[in-house]
Design a protein around this motif. Structure first.
Motif, short mmCIF file in Angstrom:
data_model
loop_
_atom_site.label_atom_id
_atom_site.label_comp_id
_atom_site.label_asym_id
_atom_site.label_seq_id
_atom_site.Cartn_x
_atom_site.Cartn_y
_atom_site.Cartn_z
N ILE A 72 105.04 50.09 -11.77
CA ILE A 72 103.93 49.32 -11.22
C ILE A 72 103.60 49.95 -9.87
CG2 ILE A 72 103.06 47.02 -10.62
CD1 ILE A 72 105.44 45.84 -12.09
N SER A 73 102.33 50.12 -9.59
CA SER A 73 101.99 50.72 -8.30
C SER A 73 100.92 49.90 -7.61
CB SER A 73 101.51 52.16 -8.51
OG SER A 73 100.48 52.16 -9.47
N LEU A 74 100.84 50.06 -6.31
CA LEU A 74 99.77 49.39 -5.56
C LEU A 74 98.47 50.15 -5.80
CD1 LEU A 74 101.65 48.57 -2.26
CD2 LEU A 74 101.13 47.06 -4.19
N ALA A 75 97.37 49.43 -5.82
CA ALA A 75 96.10 50.07 -6.15
C ALA A 75 94.99 49.50 -5.27
CB ALA A 75 95.76 49.83 -7.62
N ALA A 132 93.22 46.68 -12.16
CA ALA A 132 94.04 46.22 -11.03
C ALA A 132 93.98 44.70 -10.94
CB ALA A 132 93.55 46.85 -9.74
N PHE A 133 95.09 44.07 -10.59
CA PHE A 133 95.07 42.61 -10.44
C PHE A 133 95.70 42.21 -9.11
CE2 PHE A 133 98.59 43.98 -12.96
CZ PHE A 133 99.67 43.35 -12.38
N GLU A 134 95.34 41.03 -8.69
CA GLU A 134 95.66 40.59 -7.34
C GLU A 134 97.01 39.87 -7.29
OE1 GLU A 134 93.00 37.69 -5.84
OE2 GLU A 134 93.34 38.22 -3.75
N GLY A 135 97.69 40.03 -6.18
CA GLY A 135 98.94 39.30 -6.00
C GLY A 135 99.17 38.99 -4.54
N ARG A 167 105.78 36.16 -11.38
CA ARG A 167 106.48 36.91 -10.35
C ARG A 167 106.72 38.33 -10.84
NH1 ARG A 167 110.20 34.54 -7.14
NH2 ARG A 167 108.80 32.77 -7.21
N VAL A 168 106.30 39.33 -10.08
CA VAL A 168 106.43 40.72 -10.50
C VAL A 168 107.14 41.51 -9.40
CG1 VAL A 168 105.15 42.81 -11.05
CG2 VAL A 168 104.35 40.61 -11.90
N LEU A 169 108.18 42.28 -9.80
CA LEU A 169 108.91 43.09 -8.83
C LEU A 169 108.42 44.54 -8.93
CD1 LEU A 169 111.34 42.82 -6.81
CD2 LEU A 169 112.74 43.81 -8.62
N ILE A 170 108.13 45.11 -7.77
CA ILE A 170 107.61 46.47 -7.74
C ILE A 170 108.53 47.33 -6.89
CG2 ILE A 170 105.62 47.92 -7.16
CD1 ILE A 170 103.91 45.41 -7.18
N GLU A 171 108.85 48.53 -7.39
CA GLU A 171 109.65 49.45 -6.59
C GLU A 171 108.69 50.43 -5.90
OE1 GLU A 171 113.32 51.13 -8.33
OE2 GLU A 171 112.59 53.04 -7.56
N LEU A 185 97.52 41.74 -2.08
CA LEU A 185 97.58 43.15 -2.48
C LEU A 185 97.04 43.27 -3.90
CD1 LEU A 185 101.16 44.09 -1.29
CD2 LEU A 185 99.03 44.88 -0.27
N TRP A 186 96.75 44.51 -4.30
CA TRP A 186 96.31 44.77 -5.66
C TRP A 186 97.28 45.75 -6.29
CZ3 TRP A 186 92.05 42.19 -7.58
CH2 TRP A 186 91.36 41.43 -6.63
#
Lengths: 297, 363
Positions: free
Chosen positions: B290-293, B300-303, B325-329, B342-343
């Motif tokens: 998952i990456s920031l966009a 892209a979706f908002e969080g 809830r989504v975990l991103i590295e 963030l997106w």
């Protein structure tokens, strides 16, 4: 400030009271337990007449070895009633030693493998273990009559064999019970590790299990020895003159003509020696044995 | 030639079925791990291979010989116990030389082997101590050494690193792996630590509730998990799972409708997915994928930032995306304010879909 000091003093005096009570309790308990020992040991050095003093004393006024000498059949000091035959005591010690040693060896030879197999293989589930333990709860006297007739039929009354066998009956459950707890304390994986390393079940037993359970084996042997050494009922019923254990000899000093106090206490002191010696030498094992093995059951 | 073959092995403890139909084979000189949560049957499997447990049914072949009824001591396997099982009356050196003495090795040879194992496991200073004088980690190293010291056909290690601290664990892992590779040993490692299994093994058996979930190389397990359990169990931090209803758009593309967001799904796997249209499925995506966009990127979706953990080289960002809830590295760690908007974007080449009932992987 003054208040603080006051409460401090109060606390201190409270502590002193507790300490005094504790010591008094210790002295009372020790007096109860040590009185017979002191009475027997001190009495063994008294002259016969001293036992009849109106104000009895714990310690001999004129210590004498006469009781010991006459008990062994030596020259009498003239104060005893002296109705024991010469050499009775020596024979009593010999017979008691022989019987205790043989019974201990027989008991352990059976109890060690039996308790190991009960601990590891659980034959018959918990029932057999419990059955063995429950024999301990039986008063030995209920076995006496049937055993007497069995021994009479077999024709071994008044021989060493009759005591080897009858003592074994009541030593075994206790010794199996104690050593079983010790074998159960050995982690199973330890034995499995040795088997993976290449040991057979028998070598695991002899080289790993037995050495690791040696405290329990020592304690059980000690008890077996002392049970046999002290045993009176079987000896007095199953034997007559051929076999004479020490407790039987001891009994003889209480005769119809009176009690030979001096000799009785001298022999009693001698009879107590092996138990005391063993207890001292094996103290380390006994404490461990009674706390670890026996409690587990 | 296969070193070890398990064929449909079962193990019942009374009513409890600990191991159910386990089959796998390992090659000579292979390093295999059996991983799974506690009570999954991995230790029972190992103990059956060692000969410490009877096999209820099935068969085990070691070096092409059926060993079901061969006693542990005749199997030529070495085993390191998780509970150490050291001989309390022997010193460290005595414990290490014991298996050699039993197998009839003589004086000089024993000393030589013991010394090499002592230095390998950093135990020289402890050689004359008894196990009770050692810490858990030190005892564990002795237990490992006792298993490795003799030339066995197969080495079985039951959680051999579990009582070591993180530093020692990594150090000892590399040492054991080096011995295994240099000497060409066949090793089966049982562990609950999937990272340990990934790091050391040629192939991994993943077990759960007595059954094998997947058997494959670390890469296969990580990239292509066979089912929901493996996807969840393998990987650190664990995969994100999002539940939703599968729908099909007019254009024939699939979409996952969650509480408020709609995730467009890749075109792959169309046929299998068609039967799941309008049914509940679970989507999985690893935190690495998952990456920031930017806001205007398609898909892209908002969080909202729920929390952020800084870990030096990387950071873990937990996003609340409309209730999911989504975990991103994140590789390049910067700071993120809690509550910031963030997106983000899923890498749709690394999306997994699962049947929520059977756990079967659909995509």
């Amino acid at each position: 400030m003054a208040k603080v000091i006051q409460t401090d003093e109060k606390r201190r005096s409270g502590r002193t009271i507790v300490r005094v009570i504790r010591y008094v309790a210790i002295v009372i308990i020790l007096a109860v337990f040590l009185f017979p020992v002191v009475f027997i040991f001190g009495g063994s050095f008294k002259t016969q007449s001293e036992f009849y003093d109106v104000a009895p004393s714990l310690f001999p006024k004129e210590p004498t070895l006469g009781n010991y000498i006459s008990a062994f059949g030596g020259e009498k000091t003239g104060t005893t009633t002296g109705f024991t035959a010469k050499g009775r005591l020596t024979k009593g010690i010999k017979d008691s030693l022989l019987i205790s040693v043989v019974v201990t060896m027989l008991t352990m030879a059976i109890a060690i493998p039996a308790s190991y197999s009960l601990a590891r293989y659980k034959p018959g589930g918990d029932q057999i273990s419990f059955f063995i333990l429950s024999i301990l709860f039986l008063p030995p006297v209920i076995g006496v009559l049937p055993l007497f007739f069995i021994f009479k039929t077999v024709g071994i009354l008044d021989t060493y064999w009759v005591l080897f066998i009858s003592h074994l009956f009541f030593d075994l459950p206790f010794c199996i019970w104690i050593t079983k707890g010790f074998f159960e304390d050995i982690p199973l994986e330890l034995e499995q590790a040795v088997m993976v390393d290449g040991f057979s079940r028998f070598r695991v037993f002899f080289k790993i299990a037995v050495p690791l359970a040696k405290s329990g084996i020592a304690v059980a042997s000690l008890f077996a020895f002392i049970f046999s050494w002290n045993e009176l009922m079987f000896s007095s019923i199953f034997t007559r003159s051929n076999v004479q254990t020490l407790p039987l000899v001891l009994q003889d000093y209480i005769g119809s003509a009176g009690i030979s106090w001096g000799e009785l206490l001298a022999v009693a002191s001698i009879a107590a020696i092996p138990g005391i010696l063993l207890a001292i030498f094996m103290q380390r094992y006994i404490v461990r044995g009674l706390t670890f093995g026996a409690v587990k059951g | 030639m296969d070193k070890l073959i398990l064929e449909n092995v079962y193990k019942n403890y009374g009513e409890v079925k600990a191991v159910r139909g386990v089959s796998f084979s390992m090659k000579d000189k292979e390093f295999i791990s059996i991983v799974g949560p506690s009570g999954c049957g991995k230790s029972s499997t190992l103990r059956m291979i060692a000969g410490l447990e009877d096999i209820t049914s099935g068969s085990i072949l070691l070096d092409s010989e059926k060993i079901n009824h061969i006693r542990a001591r005749d199997r030529d396997v070495a085993l390191a116990f998780e509970s150490y099982a050291l001989y309390p009356h022997l010193t460290v050196a005595g414990n290490l030389s014991f298996p050699l003495e039993v197998r009839g090795f003589k004086g000089e040879e024993i000393t030589e082997k013991v010394n090499s194992i002592l230095s390998l496991l950093d135990l020289e200073a402890y050689m004359n101590m008894t196990p009770t004088e050692l810490s858990g980690g030190e005892q564990q190293r002795v237990a490992l050494g006792r298993a490795l010291i003799r030339g066995a056909s197969l080495y079985l290690l039951d959680e051999p690193f579990s009582h070591l601290d993180a530093q020692q664990k990594i150090d000892l892992r590399t040492r054991v792996l080096r011995i295994q590779k240099l000497n060409g040993l066949s090793v089966i490692l049982v562990t609950h630590d999937q990272l340990e299994a990934l790091a050391m093994s040629d192939r991994i058996v993943v077990m759960n509730e007595g059954e094998i979930q997947q058997f494959g190389t670390p890469e296969e397990l990580y990239e292509e998990p066979a089912n929901l359990f493996v996807a969840d169990f393998i990987g650190e931090p664990p995969m994100n799972f999002i539940e939703g209803i599968l729908t099909r758009t007019d254009g024939g593309r699939h979409r996952l409708n969650c509480k408020e967001i709609r995730f467009p799904l890749p075109k792959r796997g169309g046929e299998k997915l068609s039967s799941y249209v309008d049914r509940k499925i679970i989507m999985g995506v690893r935190p690495q994928h998952i990456s920031l966009a930017a806001k205007d990127m398609p898909g892209a979706f908002e969080g909202v930032v729920f929390s952020y953990e800084y870990q030096g080289e990387m950071g873990y960002l937990s996003l609340d995306c409309s209730g999911e809830r989504v975990l991103i590295e994140l590789k390049h760690a910067t700071h993120y304010e809690t509550g910031a908007r963030l997106w983000c974007l899923f890498d749709d080449t690394h999306l997994y879909l699962f049947d929520p009932d059977t756990g079967e992987r659909l995509l």
